[in-house]
Structures are given as structure tokens and as C-alpha cells.
Enzyme design. Structure first.
Site, PDB file in Angstrom:
ATOM      1  N   ALA A   1       3.936  -9.942  11.094  1.00  0.00           N
ATOM      2  CA  ALA A   1       2.909  -9.691  10.070  1.00  0.00           C
ATOM      3  C   ALA A   1       3.230 -10.427   8.778  1.00  0.00           C
ATOM      4  O   ALA A   1       2.803 -11.565   8.581  1.00  0.00           O
ATOM      5  CB  ALA A   1       2.772  -8.191   9.839  1.00  0.00           C
ATOM      6  N   ARG A   2       3.984  -9.802   7.891  1.00  0.00           N
ATOM      7  CA  ARG A   2       4.373 -10.395   6.613  1.00  0.00           C
ATOM      8  C   ARG A   2       5.855 -10.127   6.367  1.00  0.00           C
ATOM      9  O   ARG A   2       6.335  -9.009   6.552  1.00  0.00           O
ATOM     10  CB  ARG A   2       3.535  -9.819   5.462  1.00  0.00           C
ATOM     11  CG  ARG A   2       2.081 -10.252   5.477  1.00  0.00           C
ATOM     12  CD  ARG A   2       1.929 -11.733   5.145  1.00  0.00           C
ATOM     13  NE  ARG A   2       0.550 -12.178   5.119  1.00  0.00           N
ATOM     14  CZ  ARG A   2      -0.104 -12.681   6.157  1.00  0.00           C
ATOM     15  NH1 ARG A   2       0.513 -12.811   7.330  1.00  0.00           N
ATOM     16  NH2 ARG A   2      -1.356 -13.073   6.041  1.00  0.00           N
TER      17      ARG A   2
ATOM     18  N   ASP B   1       8.973 -13.352  13.144  1.00  0.00           N
ATOM     19  CA  ASP B   1       8.238 -14.606  12.985  1.00  0.00           C
ATOM     20  C   ASP B   1       8.005 -14.909  11.510  1.00  0.00           C
ATOM     21  O   ASP B   1       7.593 -16.016  11.164  1.00  0.00           O
ATOM     22  CB  ASP B   1       6.887 -14.528  13.719  1.00  0.00           C
ATOM     23  CG  ASP B   1       6.071 -15.797  13.558  1.00  0.00           C
ATOM     24  OD1 ASP B   1       6.585 -16.869  13.943  1.00  0.00           O
ATOM     25  OD2 ASP B   1       4.940 -15.727  13.056  1.00  0.00           O
TER      26      ASP B   1
ATOM     27  N   GLU C   1      10.110 -17.699   2.839  1.00  0.00           N
ATOM     28  CA  GLU C   1       9.936 -18.711   3.883  1.00  0.00           C
ATOM     29  C   GLU C   1      10.148 -20.131   3.358  1.00  0.00           C
ATOM     30  O   GLU C   1       9.924 -21.099   4.078  1.00  0.00           O
ATOM     31  CB  GLU C   1       8.559 -18.550   4.524  1.00  0.00           C
ATOM     32  CG  GLU C   1       8.435 -17.210   5.237  1.00  0.00           C
ATOM     33  CD  GLU C   1       7.119 -16.988   5.959  1.00  0.00           C
ATOM     34  OE1 GLU C   1       6.191 -17.814   5.791  1.00  0.00           O
ATOM     35  OE2 GLU C   1       7.013 -15.980   6.694  1.00  0.00           O
TER      36      GLU C   1
ATOM     37  N   HIS D   1       7.070 -18.621  11.344  1.00  0.00           N
ATOM     38  CA  HIS D   1       5.701 -18.191  11.034  1.00  0.00           C
ATOM     39  C   HIS D   1       4.676 -18.960  11.879  1.00  0.00           C
ATOM     40  O   HIS D   1       3.721 -19.537  11.364  1.00  0.00           O
ATOM     41  CB  HIS D   1       5.410 -18.368   9.544  1.00  0.00           C
ATOM     42  CG  HIS D   1       4.300 -17.484   9.047  1.00  0.00           C
ATOM     43  ND1 HIS D   1       4.215 -17.034   7.746  1.00  0.00           N
ATOM     44  CD2 HIS D   1       3.222 -16.947   9.681  1.00  0.00           C
ATOM     45  CE1 HIS D   1       3.142 -16.284   7.593  1.00  0.00           C
ATOM     46  NE2 HIS D   1       2.513 -16.218   8.759  1.00  0.00           N
TER      47      HIS D   1
END
Length: 308
Positions: free
Chosen positions: A229-230, A254, A259, A286
Site C-alpha cells: 500500500a504505502r 513493495d 523510496e 514499488h
């Protein structure tokens, strides 16, 4: 005069072609900066964004002709939607366009973790043939907890059909969705029963660092944890501590809190290195909602919603 649309991210040519077919002038600038976008939007009718730029009051105030903002994917936290709508700007997203991709990636990461696929593959590349140390665990018969039952949460649940698992789903803002193989549950039930927990939430003040030390220690069992998700939903040092003290069986991430790897502080770098070295961790950059199919489906949903 043609209406102008600014595209601020890399997109499939389908989007550009469809806009041009509908008579729009397309300004395709996938590497545009915040300040450049602010200037470029002055004469634009439409704006296409992903997660790269923050669309705030200052940008919106500099776009007097803007009629709509299309978000490719899900999550509107980088767009000041209330302010945009107060200016008569319509805002739409396309979570339907990449939810299948996210669901498939979550399932893939889970199977990779539980069966030591990444760990054993990396060992083989170093000439190590290890069977006993890579004995896997079956998903069959286990309980999977899903937190957030929107498009991606329900897509992940759908992908789990056929694995003979019990699916418990919790959503604070949705009721009455339990049916068939999915049971609507409380967080207390997830804490008590879950073997696997997958997070499918937007990033809000309420969800920021939801997955922290107290959260991980609340589960009765040692769980496999997934986040597609985040990144900021997870307190990364707390997750690392839970992995290293045995509270978590594994983690599939992910998304990360930060990031932008070149900007890491020494502390962030150390946490990242320990995550990468941990045998129970699977990290990807991501890409869960970034499939080839989603790159077409997301703009299609956005333009359909806008009537373009």
C-alpha cells in the site's frame, strides 16, 4: 484553440493517443519538477499525475483554467482534493486499474516468503545447495488477515481462492462486505487468528505508522506481514526489530517509508541493509501496481470517469 493536458509521469502511449484523438493538446513531461509543473499548468485544462508530485494549493492557484485532475492508480494523499474541488476542479483516480496487479504481487510475495524461494535462489547463485534450511510452509489451512477492504484488499482476497485459507477482512469504514470465502472481522480477531496479514490502506494521519511495535506484538502467532500500500503505514525500525526478535516470520514490502534511496541518512541506510540481509524479507521497488496491463487500464478508467 485546443484544450491542453499536462502529463507529469511516464505513461503508456494509449493515454497520449486517446487524449489527442479527443482533440487535446498533450504536454508530456514525465520528469517535470514541482516548480516547472506550477508554471506549465497556467494554461492547462487537465492534469495527469501519479505519486511523483504534490498537487497543493499553490499549484492549484496557478492553474486558473484547470478543470480536472486524473490520478493514475489509487491514493489521493498527494492531491489537495478538497481545495481543488472548491475551485470546481474534478478529481478522479483509478484504483480499479491496478488492483489485480497489486493482488497478484501480494500473493506472489507471500509464496516467495513462505517457501524460501528468494533465499534459496540467492544461495544457489553462491553455489550453496541447502534443502533442510529452506523447508517451506504451506499456505493451505492458514488464516489470512486483510486490513482495508477496498479495491486492492478485495482483489488480494479473490486471488487467495483455491488455497483453502480462511480470509478475515477488517475495514474500519466499510461494513456488510463479508460473503463466501471472506469473513468480515474485527482487529481483535485478526490479532488472535491471523497467520498472514496484508495491509491495503491509504496513507492518512490515522494510518501513518499503524504498523508499529505495539501492532506487531499484538498478534498471538508469528505472522508473515505484507505491505503493498504505502510505505509510511509501517514504522520500518519497529518492523526490523520485530523480524530480528522473532515476532514476525517474514515481511514482504513493495513500498518503503523513504523510496528515494540516495537521500538516506546513515540510520536509514543501516536499517535498509539489515532488511536486505534478513532471510525472511522480500523487497521490491514499488512495482506491485505497475504491470504492463495496468499501464493501460489505469488511464482508461480515469478517462472513462471524466467522460473523455
Amino acid at each position: 484553440m485546443k484544450r491542453k493536458v499536462l502529463i507529469t509521469a511516464r505513461v503508456h502511449e494509449y493515454l497520449v493517443n486517446r487524449l489527442e484523438e479527443k482533440g487535446f493538446e498533450v504536454s508530456y513531461q514525465p520528469s517535470i519538477t514541482y516548480n516547472e509543473a506550477k508554471a506549465a499548468l497556467h494554461d492547462c485544462t487537465g492534469l495527469i499525475v501519479t505519486t511523483r508530485l504534490r498537487i497543493d494549493k499553490d499549484i492549484i492557484d496557478n492553474a486558473p483554467s484547470l478543470e480536472w485532475i486524473g490520478r493514475l492508480g489509487s491514493g489521493m494523499e498527494l492531491i489537495d482534493v478538497p481545495y481543488a474541488e472548491s475551485k470546481g476542479i474534478r478529481c478522479v483516480s483509478s484504483p480499479e486499474g491496478n488492483c489485480d496487479a497489486v493482488g497478484e504481487q501480494a500473493l506472489g510475495m507471500l509464496l516467495v516468503m513462505m517457501n524460501n524461494i528468494l533465499k534459496s535462489n540467492l544461495e544457489l547463485r553462491r553455489g550453496i545447495w541447502e534443502r533442510d534450511g529452506n523447508r517451506g510452509y504451506e499456505l493451505n489451512g492458514r488464516t489470512v488477515g486483510i486490513i482495508g477492504y477496498g479495491h486492492t484488499g478485495s482483489a488480494f482476497a479473490h486471488k487467495l481462492q483455491g488455497f483453502d485459507v480462511e480470509v478475515l477482512a477488517y475495514d474500519k469504514y466499510k461494513k456488510g462486505f463479508g460473503a463466501g470465502y471472506v469473513k468480515e472481522a474485527t482487529m481483535e480477531e485478526l490479532f488472535e487468528k491471523a497467520d498472514v496479514v496484508s495491509v491495503h490502506l491509504p496513507l492518512t494521519d490515522e494510518t501513518r505508522h499503524l504498523a508499529n511495535a505495539a501492532f506487531f506484538s499484538a498478534f498471538r502467532k508469528k505472522i508473515w506481514f505484507l505491505n503493498t500500500a504505502r510505505g509510511k503505514i509501517v514504522n520500518t525500525p519497529d518492523l526490523l526489530a520485530a523480524l530480528e526478535n522473532g515476532t514476525l516470520a517474514g515481511a514482504g514490502l513493495d513500498v518503503l517509508e523513504n523510496e528515494k534511496l540516495p537521500t538516506y541518512s546513515p540510520a536509514e541506510q543501516q536499517v535498509m541493509e539489515r532488511l536486505l540481509q534478513h532471510p525472511g524479507v522480500v523487497l521490491t521497488p514499488h512495482i506491485a501496481g505497475y504491470s504492463h496491463e495496468a499501464s493501460i487500464k489505469m488511464p482508461r478508467y480515469v478517462l472513462d470517469k471524466l467522460g473523455i
